[in-house]
Write a protein that holds these residues in place. Sequence first.
Motif, PDB file in Angstrom:
ATOM      1  N   ALA A 104       0.822  -1.212   0.000  1.00  0.00           N
ATOM      2  CA  ALA A 104       0.000   0.000   0.000  1.00  0.00           C
ATOM      3  C   ALA A 104       0.856   1.261   0.000  1.00  0.00           C
ATOM      4  CB  ALA A 104      -0.931  -0.003   1.209  1.00  0.00           C
ATOM      5  N   CYS A 105       2.031   1.182   0.615  1.00  0.00           N
ATOM      6  CA  CYS A 105       2.925   2.339   0.644  1.00  0.00           C
ATOM      7  C   CYS A 105       4.365   1.860   0.610  1.00  0.00           C
ATOM      8  CB  CYS A 105       2.675   3.199   1.886  1.00  0.00           C
ATOM      9  SG  CYS A 105       2.953   2.340   3.454  1.00  0.00           S
ATOM     10  N   VAL A 106       5.244   2.757   0.220  1.00  0.00           N
ATOM     11  CA  VAL A 106       6.669   2.438   0.167  1.00  0.00           C
ATOM     12  C   VAL A 106       7.450   3.578   0.809  1.00  0.00           C
ATOM     13  CG1 VAL A 106       6.525   0.990  -1.893  1.00  0.00           C
ATOM     14  CG2 VAL A 106       6.869   3.451  -2.144  1.00  0.00           C
ATOM     15  N   ARG A 107       8.583   3.247   1.388  1.00  0.00           N
ATOM     16  CA  ARG A 107       9.455   4.281   1.957  1.00  0.00           C
ATOM     17  C   ARG A 107      10.220   4.925   0.809  1.00  0.00           C
ATOM     18  NH1 ARG A 107      12.064   4.854   7.127  1.00  0.00           N
ATOM     19  NH2 ARG A 107      12.363   7.107   7.347  1.00  0.00           N
ATOM     20  N   SER A 108      10.146   6.233   0.726  1.00  0.00           N
ATOM     21  CA  SER A 108      10.835   6.933  -0.350  1.00  0.00           C
ATOM     22  C   SER A 108      12.333   6.677  -0.266  1.00  0.00           C
ATOM     23  CB  SER A 108      10.556   8.435  -0.271  1.00  0.00           C
ATOM     24  OG  SER A 108      11.248   9.128  -1.287  1.00  0.00           O
ATOM     25  N   MET A 109      12.970   6.571  -1.408  1.00  0.00           N
ATOM     26  CA  MET A 109      14.407   6.322  -1.452  1.00  0.00           C
ATOM     27  C   MET A 109      15.216   7.603  -1.326  1.00  0.00           C
ATOM     28  SD  MET A 109      14.490   3.461  -4.485  1.00  0.00           S
ATOM     29  CE  MET A 109      16.278   3.344  -4.420  1.00  0.00           C
ATOM     30  N   ASP A 112      10.095   7.535  -7.420  1.00  0.00           N
ATOM     31  CA  ASP A 112       9.459   6.282  -7.040  1.00  0.00           C
ATOM     32  C   ASP A 112       7.942   6.392  -7.005  1.00  0.00           C
ATOM     33  OD1 ASP A 112       9.672   8.007  -4.889  1.00  0.00           O
ATOM     34  OD2 ASP A 112      11.062   6.736  -3.799  1.00  0.00           O
ATOM     35  N   ASP A 113       7.407   7.629  -7.054  1.00  0.00           N
ATOM     36  CA  ASP A 113       5.947   7.772  -6.999  1.00  0.00           C
ATOM     37  C   ASP A 113       5.352   8.359  -8.274  1.00  0.00           C
ATOM     38  OD1 ASP A 113       7.074  10.301  -6.561  1.00  0.00           O
ATOM     39  OD2 ASP A 113       5.278  11.001  -5.540  1.00  0.00           O
ATOM     40  N   ALA A 114       6.182   8.776  -9.229  1.00  0.00           N
ATOM     41  CA  ALA A 114       5.646   9.395 -10.444  1.00  0.00           C
ATOM     42  C   ALA A 114       6.412   8.958 -11.686  1.00  0.00           C
ATOM     43  CB  ALA A 114       5.683  10.920 -10.312  1.00  0.00           C
ATOM     44  N   PRO A 115       6.522   7.643 -11.925  1.00  0.00           N
ATOM     45  CA  PRO A 115       7.184   7.206 -13.149  1.00  0.00           C
ATOM     46  C   PRO A 115       6.240   7.407 -14.329  1.00  0.00           C
ATOM     47  CG  PRO A 115       6.319   5.317 -11.971  1.00  0.00           C
ATOM     48  CD  PRO A 115       6.043   6.523 -11.121  1.00  0.00           C
ATOM     49  N   PRO A 116       6.752   7.470 -15.573  1.00  0.00           N
ATOM     50  CA  PRO A 116       8.172   7.322 -15.899  1.00  0.00           C
ATOM     51  C   PRO A 116       8.883   8.655 -16.132  1.00  0.00           C
ATOM     52  CG  PRO A 116       6.875   7.044 -17.868  1.00  0.00           C
ATOM     53  CD  PRO A 116       5.894   7.364 -16.764  1.00  0.00           C
ATOM     54  N   MET A 117       8.140   9.787 -16.081  1.00  0.00           N
ATOM     55  CA  MET A 117       8.736  11.058 -16.479  1.00  0.00           C
ATOM     56  C   MET A 117       9.440  11.788 -15.335  1.00  0.00           C
ATOM     57  SD  MET A 117       8.347  11.329 -19.658  1.00  0.00           S
ATOM     58  CE  MET A 117       8.853  13.045 -19.816  1.00  0.00           C
TER      59      MET A 117
END
Length: 252
Positions: A201-206, A239-244
């Motif tokens: 549901a969520c990921v830790r930002s890199m 990591d939250d707005a691919p691909p641009m």
Amino acid sequence: MYRNELRRLFPIKESVFHHLGRYLFQPANPVWNIIERFYRTHLINSDEKVGLQIRLFREEPIPFEDVYNHIMACSEKENLLPKLDHSNHDNSTPIVDKRTSILVLSLSSEFYERIKAMYYEKSTVSGEMVAVYQPTHEREQDSQAKFHNQKALAEMILLSYCDKIITTATSTFGYVAHGLSGSKPWVLRTLNRLMKEPGPACVRSMSVEPCLHSPPILECKANVSIDPTEVEPYLRQCDDAPPMGLKLYDLV
């Protein structure tokens, strides 16, 4: 031309927005007054502050219940919100000397009301005391209204004071808050994306850095488009707005 100077200024690439924002982003006194009043009244005595920023996009309408369950799934997996005691025993849970404040930031009040009721009706497993706050719920974004923008800025800064930050994917509000904080947030993945790409549901930002949604297109002298991530090793896709989208990362 300025590459060497920039390298000296920002040896840690992920600190660019954090340092520039904290140095240049100085709100006027009315905004600081809002921040100080709210912080002193509600957050100053908290042992832990959890910030939850929820942004609903008109172009992707999703039922409230689905979004709420999505948030709870993220919290459960990552252990972000204090766990509730769902047992049916009548014995009261021992109270421990810890106070956790949950700061809910959203244009809607429904999430705040649901989370507040959740901790009102049940105690926590740990016995810690939980308070839930929401400074405003404006219903609609009004970027032309000065006071609306002042309150939004105040809430970004209040969110940056939290120990744990949960943000909505692609939200610039969340970008500013965790960028000022200098911390890596847990990012709620969009439900529409989850339907296409199943996962957590969520990921830790890199990276601490915000995402540049529409970066300039680089072209060489041969008029051929270039992928910036192949030219600069500290640039990667968001990591939250691919691909641009692009953002800065530190090399590991």
